[in-house]
Design a protein around this motif. Structure first.
Motif, PDB file in Angstrom:
ATOM      1  N   SER A 105       0.988  -1.430   0.288  1.00  0.00           N
ATOM      2  CA  SER A 105      -0.167  -0.615  -0.297  1.00  0.00           C
ATOM      3  C   SER A 105       0.478   1.257  -0.078  1.00  0.00           C
ATOM      4  CB  SER A 105      -1.035  -0.199   1.448  1.00  0.00           C
ATOM      5  OG  SER A 105       0.139  -0.173   2.574  1.00  0.00           O
ATOM      6  N   VAL A 106       2.170   1.380   0.281  1.00  0.00           N
ATOM      7  CA  VAL A 106       2.967   2.634  -0.013  1.00  0.00           C
ATOM      8  C   VAL A 106       3.387   2.389  -0.399  1.00  0.00           C
ATOM      9  CG1 VAL A 106       5.169   2.995   0.947  1.00  0.00           C
ATOM     10  CG2 VAL A 106       4.071   1.676   2.587  1.00  0.00           C
ATOM     11  N   ASN A 107       4.086   1.690  -2.187  1.00  0.00           N
ATOM     12  CA  ASN A 107       4.009   1.809  -3.216  1.00  0.00           C
ATOM     13  C   ASN A 107       3.029   3.041  -3.519  1.00  0.00           C
ATOM     14  OD1 ASN A 107       7.216   2.017  -2.923  1.00  0.00           O
ATOM     15  ND2 ASN A 107       6.908   0.641  -4.050  1.00  0.00           N
ATOM     16  N   ALA A 159      -3.921  13.594  10.739  1.00  0.00           N
ATOM     17  CA  ALA A 159      -4.173  12.148  10.139  1.00  0.00           C
ATOM     18  C   ALA A 159      -3.163  11.667  11.235  1.00  0.00           C
ATOM     19  CB  ALA A 159      -3.878  11.846   8.952  1.00  0.00           C
ATOM     20  N   ILE A 160      -2.184  11.336  11.257  1.00  0.00           N
ATOM     21  CA  ILE A 160      -1.318  10.896  12.602  1.00  0.00           C
ATOM     22  C   ILE A 160      -1.719  11.047  14.165  1.00  0.00           C
ATOM     23  CG2 ILE A 160       0.698  10.420  13.729  1.00  0.00           C
ATOM     24  CD1 ILE A 160       2.066  11.417  10.754  1.00  0.00           C
ATOM     25  N   ALA A 161      -1.884  12.269  14.002  1.00  0.00           N
ATOM     26  CA  ALA A 161      -3.119  12.554  15.658  1.00  0.00           C
ATOM     27  C   ALA A 161      -4.053  11.373  15.864  1.00  0.00           C
ATOM     28  CB  ALA A 161      -3.145  13.931  15.316  1.00  0.00           C
ATOM     29  N   SER A 206       9.499   0.584  11.391  1.00  0.00           N
ATOM     30  CA  SER A 206       7.668   0.138  10.991  1.00  0.00           C
ATOM     31  C   SER A 206       6.847  -0.023   9.476  1.00  0.00           C
ATOM     32  CB  SER A 206       6.428   1.562  11.716  1.00  0.00           C
ATOM     33  OG  SER A 206       6.427   2.370  11.525  1.00  0.00           O
ATOM     34  N   LEU A 207       7.608   0.475   8.783  1.00  0.00           N
ATOM     35  CA  LEU A 207       6.746   0.773   7.199  1.00  0.00           C
ATOM     36  C   LEU A 207       8.370   0.404   6.041  1.00  0.00           C
ATOM     37  CD1 LEU A 207       4.562   2.863   6.795  1.00  0.00           C
ATOM     38  CD2 LEU A 207       4.115   1.446   6.786  1.00  0.00           C
ATOM     39  N   SER A 208       9.070  -0.078   6.447  1.00  0.00           N
ATOM     40  CA  SER A 208      10.980  -0.331   6.083  1.00  0.00           C
ATOM     41  C   SER A 208      10.703   0.807   4.969  1.00  0.00           C
ATOM     42  CB  SER A 208      10.350  -2.064   5.243  1.00  0.00           C
ATOM     43  OG  SER A 208      10.287  -2.616   6.166  1.00  0.00           O
ATOM     44  N   LEU A 209      11.248   1.777   5.158  1.00  0.00           N
ATOM     45  CA  LEU A 209      11.149   3.367   4.928  1.00  0.00           C
ATOM     46  C   LEU A 209      12.951   4.265   5.606  1.00  0.00           C
ATOM     47  CD1 LEU A 209       7.410   4.526   4.370  1.00  0.00           C
ATOM     48  CD2 LEU A 209       9.148   3.173   3.095  1.00  0.00           C
ATOM     49  N   PRO A 210      13.385   3.147   5.452  1.00  0.00           N
ATOM     50  CA  PRO A 210      14.765   3.767   6.062  1.00  0.00           C
ATOM     51  C   PRO A 210      15.394   5.231   5.070  1.00  0.00           C
ATOM     52  CG  PRO A 210      15.584   1.906   5.347  1.00  0.00           C
ATOM     53  CD  PRO A 210      13.559   1.938   5.151  1.00  0.00           C
ATOM     54  N   GLY A 211      15.727   4.157   4.141  1.00  0.00           N
ATOM     55  CA  GLY A 211      15.889   6.175   2.890  1.00  0.00           C
ATOM     56  C   GLY A 211      14.901   6.935   2.540  1.00  0.00           C
ATOM     57  N   GLN A 264       5.382  12.805   3.011  1.00  0.00           N
ATOM     58  CA  GLN A 264       4.209  13.048   4.649  1.00  0.00           C
ATOM     59  C   GLN A 264       3.079  12.595   4.374  1.00  0.00           C
ATOM     60  OE1 GLN A 264       4.205  17.108   5.730  1.00  0.00           O
ATOM     61  NE2 GLN A 264       6.980  18.071   5.975  1.00  0.00           N
ATOM     62  N   MET A 265       2.220  12.789   2.735  1.00  0.00           N
ATOM     63  CA  MET A 265       1.553  12.573   2.084  1.00  0.00           C
ATOM     64  C   MET A 265       0.914  10.772   2.391  1.00  0.00           C
ATOM     65  SD  MET A 265       1.578  15.224  -0.807  1.00  0.00           S
ATOM     66  CE  MET A 265       1.814  16.680  -0.674  1.00  0.00           C
ATOM     67  N   VAL A 266       2.003   9.790   1.630  1.00  0.00           N
ATOM     68  CA  VAL A 266       2.480   8.584   2.153  1.00  0.00           C
ATOM     69  C   VAL A 266       1.844   8.301   3.715  1.00  0.00           C
ATOM     70  CG1 VAL A 266       3.798   6.453   1.657  1.00  0.00           C
ATOM     71  CG2 VAL A 266       3.731   8.140   0.258  1.00  0.00           C
ATOM     72  N   VAL A 267       2.672   8.435   4.238  1.00  0.00           N
ATOM     73  CA  VAL A 267       2.505   8.153   5.862  1.00  0.00           C
ATOM     74  C   VAL A 267       1.555   8.526   6.385  1.00  0.00           C
ATOM     75  CG1 VAL A 267       4.495   7.447   6.452  1.00  0.00           C
ATOM     76  CG2 VAL A 267       3.888   9.754   7.008  1.00  0.00           C
TER      77      VAL A 267
END
Ligand code: PLP
Length: 395
Positions: free
Chosen positions: A50-52, A82-84, A246-251, A290-293
């Motif tokens: 879903s991230v990609n 959304a995160i809040a 948590s979403l494997s997005l370190p880069g 930001q929009m993706v997460v």
């Protein structure tokens, strides 16, 4: 001529990068499949599909000017909202977008909040063993990191030792649970005791002591163990979160700070965090991310994959005679070296094509960290080497 501070960092980094290039050197000699690199914490699980898909949808459907523009220094209001809401739902909090600042990973968040809180000479505490970059992050803003001594064999914080380390100059304590490098999760009782000591010392010295909860591994917890949400225990807590693990997005460099309205000087701290994001040169967290997460913040990585690695490696190492606290979270094992000198032990391990990190890099000599965020086959194939290494110390 570079600065004295940077000279020091260059020397330390040279030692670390030598360790990382060692993997490549050994791979060239023995073949990559015969080298077992447990050195770094780079997730080995792909980001959720879903991230990609979300990124593609945003790129295809949104106005390109909007997608790629600067955002508010504290982040896109809709993403923060959304995160809040997700946090409120998970932890029974009452946040809105004013409590969130989007950051360049947890590393960005930590540098931001330290920039906000510290004057030169201020002290920051943390429990050893700890993520070695804390030294640099605190030094970046002229502070001094004081590690509270390690508490083997279970590595739960020693609260009396913490109390003895607090001075009128203590501005903050960085708490990292689930912990890198031990994998230990601090239980609610321990957090309550830490909170009580901080309240008592703040009252005694007439100071504000902030907890900075560094939580990149929050979602990586095993056996149903709960990770206590520290702001619910101590009102002066700021959370540094990251989607790296948590979403494997370190880069992709995306995370956030939670600054609850209960923290001392809330308005100044949150305004300061937005300004620090700018003046440290981050300007804002990556807009697309930001929009993706914002859309994917309730997704998680494949915890079962790491758990299977944990069980396989932990059980095998126990059988071979190694000792280590069974990690409840993150993706590291912190194992007692089989000789006093952890660096010498790492050198010896290389003879068996095993790459592990000395505990001294985490302020805890005599141990080594093994990152098990690797392919399952790497662990399976490495087991004879771990066994032979242990046997070499029995001779
Ligand atoms: N804090 C700890 C304890 C870590 O282990 C790491 C990365 O490995 C970070 C912070 C930095 O994470 P990020 O990639 O989100 O900047």
């Amino acid at each position: 001529m570079i600065s004295q501070k940077m000279k020091q960092m260059v020397e330390q980094s040279a030692a670390m990068s030598a360790m990382f290039t060692e993997g490549k050197r050994l791979a060239a000699i023995y073949g990559a499949e015969n080298v077992y690199d447990f050195g770094i914490g780079n997730p080995n699980v792909k980001a959720p599909a879903s991230v990609n898909a979300t990124a593609i949808e945003i790129l295809q459907n949104m106005d390109s000017l909007k997608v790629h523009s600067y955002t508010d220094s504290s982040g896109i209001p809709a993403a923060r909202k959304a995160i809040a809401e997700s946090l409120n739902h998970r932890f029974g909090t009452n946040y809105d977008e004013s409590n969130l600042v989007m950051t360049v990973g947890a590393a960005g968040g930590l540098n931001v909040i330290l920039k906000v809180l510290l004057d030169a000479g201020d002290e920051v505490l943390t429990f050893a063993p700890y993520f070695g970059e804390y030294d640099n992050y605190v030094m970046n803003v002229g502070g001094v990191l004081h590690p509270v001594p390690p508490n083997p064999p279970d590595f739960l914080p020693d609260v009396d030792a913490l109390s003895a380390c607090i001075t009128p100059k203590t501005k903050a304590i960085i708490i990292n649970s689930p912990n890198n490098p031990t994998g230990v999760i601090y239980d609610a009782g321990t957090i309550e005791k830490i909170a009580a000591v901080l309240r008592q010392k703040s009252a005694e010295y007439g100071t504000d002591i902030y907890i900075i909860a560094d939580e990149p591994y929050r979602e990586l917890a095993y056996d149903g163990v709960e990770v206590p949400y520290i702001p619910n225990f101590y009102e002066n807590t700021i959370v540094a979160y990251s989607f790296s693990k948590s979403l494997s997005l370190p880069g992709d460099r995306i995370g956030y700070l939670v600054i609850p309205s209960t923290v001392s000087d809330f308005a100044e701290v949150s305004m300061g965090a937005a300004i620090a994001n700018r003046v440290l040169g981050f300007v804002n967290a990556p807009a697309l991310q930001q929009m993706v997460v914002a859309k994917c913040c309730e997704e998680t990585t494949d915890v079962a994959f790491y758990n299977a690695n944990r069980e396989l490696l932990y059980n095998a190492l126990q059988e071979y005679g190694y000792s280590c606290a069974k990690p409840q979270g993150a993706f590291y094992l912190f194992v007692k070296a089989l000789e006093d000198d952890d660096k010498a032990f790492c050198e010896k391990a290389k003879e068996y094509r095993l790459l592990v990190t000395p505990g001294s890099a985490f302020g805890c000599k005599g141990y080594v960290r093994i990152s098990y965020c690797v392919a399952r086959e790497t662990i399976e194939n490495s087991l004879p080497s771990f066994k032979a290494l242990a046997e070499s110390y029995k001779k």
